[in-house]
Design a protein around this motif. Structure first.
Motif, mmCIF file in Angstrom:
data_model
loop_
_atom_site.group_PDB
_atom_site.id
_atom_site.type_symbol
_atom_site.label_atom_id
_atom_site.label_comp_id
_atom_site.label_asym_id
_atom_site.label_seq_id
_atom_site.Cartn_x
_atom_site.Cartn_y
_atom_site.Cartn_z
ATOM 1 N N PHE A 1 20.763 26.151 14.115
ATOM 2 C CA PHE A 1 20.311 26.845 15.321
ATOM 3 C C PHE A 1 21.329 27.923 15.714
ATOM 4 C CE2 PHE A 1 17.958 22.770 16.032
ATOM 5 C CZ PHE A 1 16.688 23.322 16.104
ATOM 6 N N PRO A 2 20.866 29.038 16.360
ATOM 7 C CA PRO A 2 19.493 29.339 16.799
ATOM 8 C C PRO A 2 18.629 29.849 15.643
ATOM 9 C CG PRO A 2 20.927 31.141 17.390
ATOM 10 C CD PRO A 2 21.825 30.080 16.800
ATOM 11 N N SER B 1 14.698 30.130 28.545
ATOM 12 C CA SER B 1 14.814 28.942 27.704
ATOM 13 C C SER B 1 14.512 27.668 28.496
ATOM 14 C CB SER B 1 16.217 28.872 27.110
ATOM 15 O OG SER B 1 16.334 27.756 26.261
ATOM 16 N N THR C 1 16.597 26.852 20.170
ATOM 17 C CA THR C 1 18.007 26.437 20.176
ATOM 18 C C THR C 1 18.174 24.922 20.014
ATOM 19 O OG1 THR C 1 17.959 26.327 22.594
ATOM 20 C CG2 THR C 1 18.728 28.397 21.582
#
Length: 788
Positions: free
Chosen positions: A689-690, A740, A770
């Motif tokens: 991630f991301p 997010s 994420t």
């Protein structure tokens, strides 16, 4: 490009006679259709709403100005148009309408929608009896007070006779009526300010026709870069324009090459009477409103201002940057042999950026062989021939984010004469009002891309988009014919195509020709395209044969005659092609019968008929503006509607669209997320991630809801993925649409999650991941996008 010889005419010619327009006297064209008392109260002209080429989200050039059409402004003048009949004054106006002022005190008044310190306006004055044009002036008034008087002229317009045309009014066939001029206000005017163009005298010109005005906030002059050579302080060029600066600017450019230093053109108007030859040098100015190269040799008229690379036969030029200045020439006729273009020669590995090119023969005629040339962020106005032409073996080259208006021939062209043009691109350009031929065209070429452009208001002898094996040197024997894959994606065409005065019938908005030899062995993909308010047919095949054509997700809204005009054999496949407002009850004209083979996929409507029409008579076109008959008065608002305002789309916009991912593992590629199959899925690289998944919706959409899915099988345990949603119109700059947050996917409730969005217009949607509580990677079986 010069017009081709006419082919045999099928059936009778267009019933509407053109003779009246071709014989129009200069005074008749100059006069308004009715008189308006100069002291009449202000009112908006009763114009027909017409879609604007500058109001297409996500397509065309991003321009620094706000445009206003005269026909929607306050005026006590006389509306002319709408009319698309070649040789009439409104036919060459943007939107085919304008306002004529023919008495002292008559005006057009614009209200600023944003702060501006400068204006460009497009206008027409009548010619004089000798064909040399007339000079006059018009007042600029701000909130009722006189600001300045601006010179205007008709010496750069009014051409007559047959190709390549002349300046003799006795040859009739008048055309190329309009010109443009620019002026700065001296200060920034606030939004809401009223800016008026007003007639103070008719002694120099009996009429002033105003088409539009472009208002912009011009930035301060760009200073000299550190270490740069200055053409004035270091080499003595004259910024007043009184003396010839050709030799001194050439000396500065030569020194810049040998010393490896940039060359700077400060504020000023510089007289240049021949080519400046550039090679391995950067030539930049203080900005195109401040640094101007202009001029023409007083006796050797084939010599004029231009910045040229060396020709390929001389070794060519490379590593050239031309930036932040204007070339405003003095070309008043068309002589094809004269090298009086703004940019020319061979320029490999070179960049043209933020230039203003006006009153030359061509904005840029690039002659190969040459490779890797880019033109961007440029304005090309009022040319006697092409806006840009990639000629004779130009490869891997691009014109992007460029605005072209009032070219005398093709707006943007590629011509593979004798040497192949390969892998060239015309992208994100706006091309308006080519006076002859096409908005955008490729004559031959291999692996060509023409995408994300806006084309509007073709005048005659051409269409909006043309792909063809035409013109000398285009043939498979030399490898120059149409070959490979030609991609025409996400283009919008408005009021394109028109009557061909050689053929005496209409040319389609999107048209194909196999004049030299059939188009075959190539793949031509026309996708995600809008063909709006076409003057004649929307899609047209003529001459030879055209094969390998694929139309996918094409919207036809308004066609003056037919959806398809088939005058040559060929093969084409149609999927999700929807046609509305087609003038003829039978939407196809086809007299070649089974010689044209149609493969119909799903989602088509409005364009197919069996049998097609084959009448032997070309019908008069029915012109519409956004579905409103062109000669009518809709009685609605004066603001023109945008061309991309169809009924709200209710389906999944993401399915089947182009998609990319930051990574994937094994067979779990990004395409699985838009394939409509909930059992296939995308998975990113693990423990990295991301990660992101980006879907190209094809054009800007006001997405209000995104539905995310994982496979519904119970084997998938409940998990929460943390992600944000971003949007972009250009796949470069992204804005956050949803911050997010964690979204839970539970097999017992379908393993789906819904993200609500504000409806911000975006073409590219990006999901940025994420975290994932169920697996150390981003996972999706489907991403669905909706406008409701």
């Amino acid at each position: 490009m010069p017009p081709p010889p006419p082919p045999p005419r099928p059936g009778r010619i267009l019933r509407r006679s053109l003779s009246a327009s071709l014989a129009l006297a200069l005074t008749a064209l100059a006069a308004a259709t009715s008189l308006v008392v100069a002291g009449a109260p202000p009112a908006a002209a009763a114009a027909v709403p017409a879609p604007s080429p500058l109001n297409v989200p996500g397509r065309g050039a991003t321009v620094p100005f706000k445009e206003q059409e005269a026909e929607y402004a306050a005026t006590n003048g006389t509306l002319i148009g709408p009319n698309r009949l070649y040789g009439s004054l409104p036919s060459e106006a943007s939107g085919r309408q304008a306002v004529t002022l023919d008495a002292v005190g008559e005006y057009v008044e614009f209200t600023l929608t944003a702060p501006a310190n400068a204006m460009t306006f497009r206008y027409s004055l009548p010619d004089n009896a000798a064909g040399t044009g007339r000079d006059a002036s018009i007042d600029v008034r701000v909130n009722g007070a006189q600001l300045k008087s601006v010179p205007v002229t008709s010496k750069y317009g009014w051409y007559y006779g047959g190709y390549p045309f002349n300046n003799n009014p006795g040859d009739t066939n008048p055309h190329h009526f309009y010109d443009e001029t620019r002026t700065m206000f001296g200060s920034t005017l606030a939004a809401g300010t009223k800016v008026r163009l007003q007639v103070s005298s008719t002694a120099q010109s009996p009429t002033f026709t105003i088409d539009l005005a472009d208002f912009e906030q011009v930035a301060a002059p760009i200073g000299k870069p550190s270490g740069a050579l200055d053409v004035v302080s270091d080499f003595g060029a004259d910024p007043s324009g009184a003396a010839d600066s050709t030799a001194k600017i050439q000396a500065a450019v030569d020194a810049g090459r040998t010393q490896g230093r940039e060359v700077y053109i400060p504020q000023g108007t510089f007289k240049v009477q021949d080519h400046i030859i550039v090679d391995k040098v950067t030539l930049r100015g203080a900005g195109p409103w401040y640094s101007v190269l202009t001029g023409r040799h007083p006796t050797e008229r084939h010599k004029a201002v231009g910045v040229y690379g060396k020709y390929a036969s001389q070794g060519g030029s490379s590593n050239v940057t031309l930036k932040d200045f204007a070339i405003i020439g003095d070309i008043r006729e068309r002589i094809d042999d004269d090298q009086v273009n703004a940019i020319g020669g061979s320029l490999s590995d070179s960049v043209v950026d933020n230039l203003w090119l006006q009153h030359t023969k061509c904005g840029a005629w690039l002659t190969g062989p040459m490779n890797n040339f880019t033109m961007k962020n440029t304005r090309i106005l009022d040319q006697t021939a092409d806006g840009v032409n990639f000629h004779y073996g130009v490869t891997n080259s691009t014109v992007t984010n460029t605005f072209v208006r009032n070219s005398g021939d093709d707006g943007l062209a590629m011509w593979a004469e004798n040497i192949p043009n390969v892998n060239n691109k015309f992208t994100f350009n706006t091309v308006i009002l080519p006076i002859l031929a096409n908005n955008i065209v490729t004559y031959g070429g291999k692996d060509i891309t023409i995408s994300d452009n806006v084309m509007a208001d073709t005048i005659t002898n051409g269409g909006g988009l043309h792909i063809a094996n035409r013109y000398p040197g285009v043939n498979s024997g030399r490898g120059t014919a149409v070959s490979g894959t030609h991609t025409a994606a996400r283009n919008t065409l408005i009021r394109t195509g028109n009557n061909d005065y050689n053929w005496q019938f209409g040319v389609g908005a999107v048209w194909f020709s196999g004049l030299n030899e059939p188009i075959q062995g190539a793949t031509v993909n026309v996708t995600d395209t809008e063909i709006l308010d076409s003057s004649y047919a929307a899609i047209h095949l003529i001459e030879g044969a055209s094969n390998g054509l694929n139309f996918n997700r094409v919207k036809i809204d308004g066609a003056g005659t037919y959806a398809l005009q088939i005058q040559s054999p060929g093969r084409a496949a149609f999927t999700d092609v929807v046609a509305t407002n087609v003038a003829q009850s039978n939407p196809i004209h086809n007299c070649v019968g089974a010689g044209f083979q149609i493969t119909r996929g799903s989602g088509n409507s409005g364009w197919y008929a069996d049998p097609p029409a084959c009448t032997g008579v070309w019908p008069d076109p029915v012109w519409t503006n956004g579905g409103v008959p062109g000669g009518g008065d809709p009685g609605g608002p004066t603001d023109p509607p945008g061309p991309t305002d169809p009924p709200e789309e209710t389906g999944n916009l993401a399915q089947g669209r182009a998609v990319t991912a930051s990574s994937h593992v094994d067979v779990y590629g990004a395409g699985n997320a838009v394939d409509g199959n909930p059992n296939t899925y995308w998975e990113s690289r693990n423990n990295a991630f991301p990660q992101s998944l980006t879907v190209d919706l094809g054009s800007a959409k006001a997405v209000k809801r995104v539905v995310l899915k994982l496979p519904p099988a119970a084997a998938w345990a409940t998990r929460t993925q943390t992600l944000s949603v971003l949007g972009s119109t250009d796949n470069s700059t992204y804005n956050t649409l949803k911050a997010s947050a964690g979204y839970t996917f539970n097999p017992s409730s379908g393993n789906t999650a819904t993200v609500t969005l504000p409806g911000t217009s975006a073409r590219h949607l990006r999901l940025a991941f994420t975290g994932n509580t169920g697996w150390p990677a981003a996972q999706l079986s489907e991403v669905e996008a909706y406008t409701s």
